[in-house]
Write a protein that holds these residues in place. Structure first.
Motif, PDB file in Angstrom:
ATOM      1  N   ILE A   1      -6.604   3.019  -7.413  1.00 33.51           N
ATOM      2  CA  ILE A   1      -7.343   3.371  -6.204  1.00 33.51           C
ATOM      3  C   ILE A   1      -8.283   2.219  -5.890  1.00 33.51           C
ATOM      4  O   ILE A   1      -9.109   1.841  -6.724  1.00 33.51           O
ATOM      5  N   SER A   2      -8.166   1.647  -4.710  1.00 33.63           N
ATOM      6  CA  SER A   2      -9.053   0.553  -4.319  1.00 33.63           C
ATOM      7  C   SER A   2      -9.808   0.922  -3.047  1.00 33.63           C
ATOM      8  O   SER A   2      -9.410   1.832  -2.310  1.00 33.63           O
ATOM      9  N   THR A   3     -10.895   0.200  -2.801  1.00 29.34           N
ATOM     10  CA  THR A   3     -11.682   0.403  -1.588  1.00 29.34           C
ATOM     11  C   THR A   3     -12.130  -0.953  -1.081  1.00 29.34           C
ATOM     12  O   THR A   3     -11.876  -1.986  -1.711  1.00 29.34           O
ATOM     13  N   GLU A   4     -12.791  -0.969   0.066  1.00 24.42           N
ATOM     14  CA  GLU A   4     -13.268  -2.222   0.642  1.00 24.42           C
ATOM     15  C   GLU A   4     -14.735  -2.445   0.272  1.00 24.42           C
ATOM     16  O   GLU A   4     -15.460  -1.497  -0.048  1.00 24.42           O
TER      17      GLU A   4
ATOM     18  N   LEU B   1     -10.890   3.082 -10.507  1.00 25.60           N
ATOM     19  CA  LEU B   1     -10.363   4.438 -10.519  1.00 25.60           C
ATOM     20  C   LEU B   1      -8.848   4.400 -10.504  1.00 25.60           C
ATOM     21  O   LEU B   1      -8.243   3.539  -9.856  1.00 25.60           O
ATOM     22  N   VAL B   2      -8.240   5.317 -11.229  1.00 24.76           N
ATOM     23  CA  VAL B   2      -6.791   5.479 -11.168  1.00 24.76           C
ATOM     24  C   VAL B   2      -6.468   6.920 -10.804  1.00 24.76           C
ATOM     25  O   VAL B   2      -7.266   7.838 -11.062  1.00 24.76           O
TER      26      VAL B   2
ATOM     27  N   PHE C   1      -2.215   1.872  -4.753  1.00 23.83           N
ATOM     28  CA  PHE C   1      -1.209   0.880  -5.105  1.00 23.83           C
ATOM     29  C   PHE C   1      -0.524   1.341  -6.390  1.00 23.83           C
ATOM     30  O   PHE C   1      -1.179   1.872  -7.291  1.00 23.83           O
ATOM     31  N   ALA C   2       0.761   1.148  -6.482  1.00 27.86           N
ATOM     32  CA  ALA C   2       1.493   1.548  -7.680  1.00 27.86           C
ATOM     33  C   ALA C   2       0.921   0.825  -8.902  1.00 27.86           C
ATOM     34  O   ALA C   2       0.744  -0.390  -8.887  1.00 27.86           O
TER      35      ALA C   2
ATOM     36  N   ILE D   1       0.855  -1.187   0.000  1.00 23.33           N
ATOM     37  CA  ILE D   1       0.000   0.000   0.000  1.00 23.33           C
ATOM     38  C   ILE D   1       0.890   1.236   0.000  1.00 23.33           C
ATOM     39  O   ILE D   1       1.756   1.398   0.863  1.00 23.33           O
ATOM     40  N   VAL D   2       0.689   2.109  -0.971  1.00 24.85           N
ATOM     41  CA  VAL D   2       1.494   3.327  -1.090  1.00 24.85           C
ATOM     42  C   VAL D   2       0.944   4.418  -0.171  1.00 24.85           C
ATOM     43  O   VAL D   2       1.701   5.200   0.410  1.00 24.85           O
TER      44      VAL D   2
END
Length: 269
Positions: free
Chosen positions: A113-116, A159-160, A22-23, A4-5
Motif C-alpha cells: 500500500i503506497s500513498t503520495e 503497510l501491506v 501494487f502486487a 497499479i493494481v
C-alpha cells in the motif's frame, strides 16, 4: 514502472486518505510456448463459435451467465461498473484484530500500500496506530470482479494488504480426519530434540525454487547440445522403527551438510 493494481481511499473513522496497491509478489515459473509438432511453429489461441462452426474476432465476444442449458443472461462491462459496491473506490476499515489473530490459511494474495507525499501524514499515523496497539485492520475492497475481505498490517516501514478467503471458500471437505495413534514419551522427546536441532530464524533469501533451476538448466543444456543432467529422486520407505528413524534424523541434522538452497533440512527416513 510498477503497475497499479487498485487506487482509491482507505477510510479510518472520519479520516480518509488516497492509496494505491501494487502486487507484493508473484510466482516465477519457466514459461513454455505451445508448438506444432510437425514444424515447431507457434500455436495461437483461436476463439471459435460453436454455432457457426468458424473462428471469430475478440471484438465479437460478450459475457454471458448460463441460467439454464443453452440460455444466457448477457452482461455488459458498463452494467458491472454500475452495480459495483462503494468498496470499489473506498476501503472502509470494519474492525481491528489482534496481530496474528487471523489464521494464515485464509491468506490469498499480498499487496504493498503506497500513498503520495502530500497525504503522507494520515498514512503514517494509521501505520503508527497499528504498530503501537499491535492490531491489524480488517476492511473490504472491490477489485478483479469481486469484493475482497482484506487484512492491513504494518510491514518494514510501510503497510501491506492481504486479501483473505471467505469462510465458505475454504474446502473443509478436503481436510482429512486427525489420525489416531499413540506414541511414547521417549519418542516425543526425540521429536522435540529434532525440532530444536533444526530451529533457526527464517530468512526467505536462503531458499530457492530448485525445480525452476533444474528446468532452466535442462533448457540451457539442450540449447548447447549437452547431455541433460537428471535429478535422482530419493527412495522413501514406510517407517518401521520410529525410534530408530528419529535417532538417525537427529544424527543427520547435527551434521554441517544442512543446505537450504538445495531443498530443506534432512527428513526422517
Amino acid at each position: 514502472m510498477a503497475a497499479i493494481v487498485w487506487k482509491g481511499f482507505i477510510s479510518f473513522g472520519l479520516v480518509s486518505f488516497p492509496v494505491r496497491l501494487f502486487a507484493a509478489a508473484r510466482p516465477e515459473t519457466v514459461h513454455f510456448h505451445m508448438l506444432h509438432k510437425k514444424d515447431r511453429s507457434r500455436v495461437k489461441e483461436v476463439w471459435y463459435c460453436s454455432e457457426e462452426n468458424k473462428p471469430i474476432d475478440r471484438s465479437e465476444i460478450e459475457k454471458g451467465y448460463e441460467v439454464s442449458k443453452g440460455e444466457y443472461v448477457v452482461v455488459e462491462e458498463e452494467e458491472l461498473k454500475k452495480v459495483a459496491p462503494a468498496t470499489a473506490t473506498t476501503m472502509d476499515v470494519l474492525q481491528f484484530v489482534d496481530k496474528d489473530e487471523v489464521d494464515p490459511i485464509l491468506f490469498e494474495s499480498s499487496y504493498y500500500i503506497s500513498t503520495e507525499d502530500k497525504t503522507a501524514k494520515p498514512y503514517v499515523l494509521f501505520m503508527a496506530a497499528l504498530t503501537e496497539t499491535k492490531q491489524d485492520a480488517i476492511a473490504k475492497v472491490a477489485m478483479h470482479n469481486r469484493e475482497h475481505l482484506v487484512l492491513i498490517r504494518p510491514f518494514n516501514g510501510g503497510l501491506v494488504l492481504h486479501t483473505l478467503y471467505y469462510q465458505d471458500e475454504l474446502h473443509k471437505a478436503n481436510r482429512g480426519e486427525t489420525p489416531k495413534a499413540k506414541y511414547t514419551a521417549k519418542e516425543l522427546e526425540l521429536a522435540k530434540s529434532l525440532v530444536a536441532q533444526l530451529a533457526a530464524p527464517f530468512k526467505a533469501a536462503e531458499f530457492t525454487d530448485t525445480y525452476r533451476e533444474s528446468v532452466e538448466r535442462l533448457i540451457e543444456q539442450k540449447r548447447k547440445g549437452q547431455k541433460v543432467t537428471t535429478v535422482r529422486q530419493p527412495a522413501k520407505a514406510p517407517v518401521t522403527d520410529l525410534m530408530e528413524a528419529l535417532k538417525r534424523s537427529l544424527k543427520s541434522a547435527s551434521a554441517p551438510a544442512r543446505t537450504k538452497k538445495t531443498g530443506a533440512g534432512k527428513k526422517a527416513a
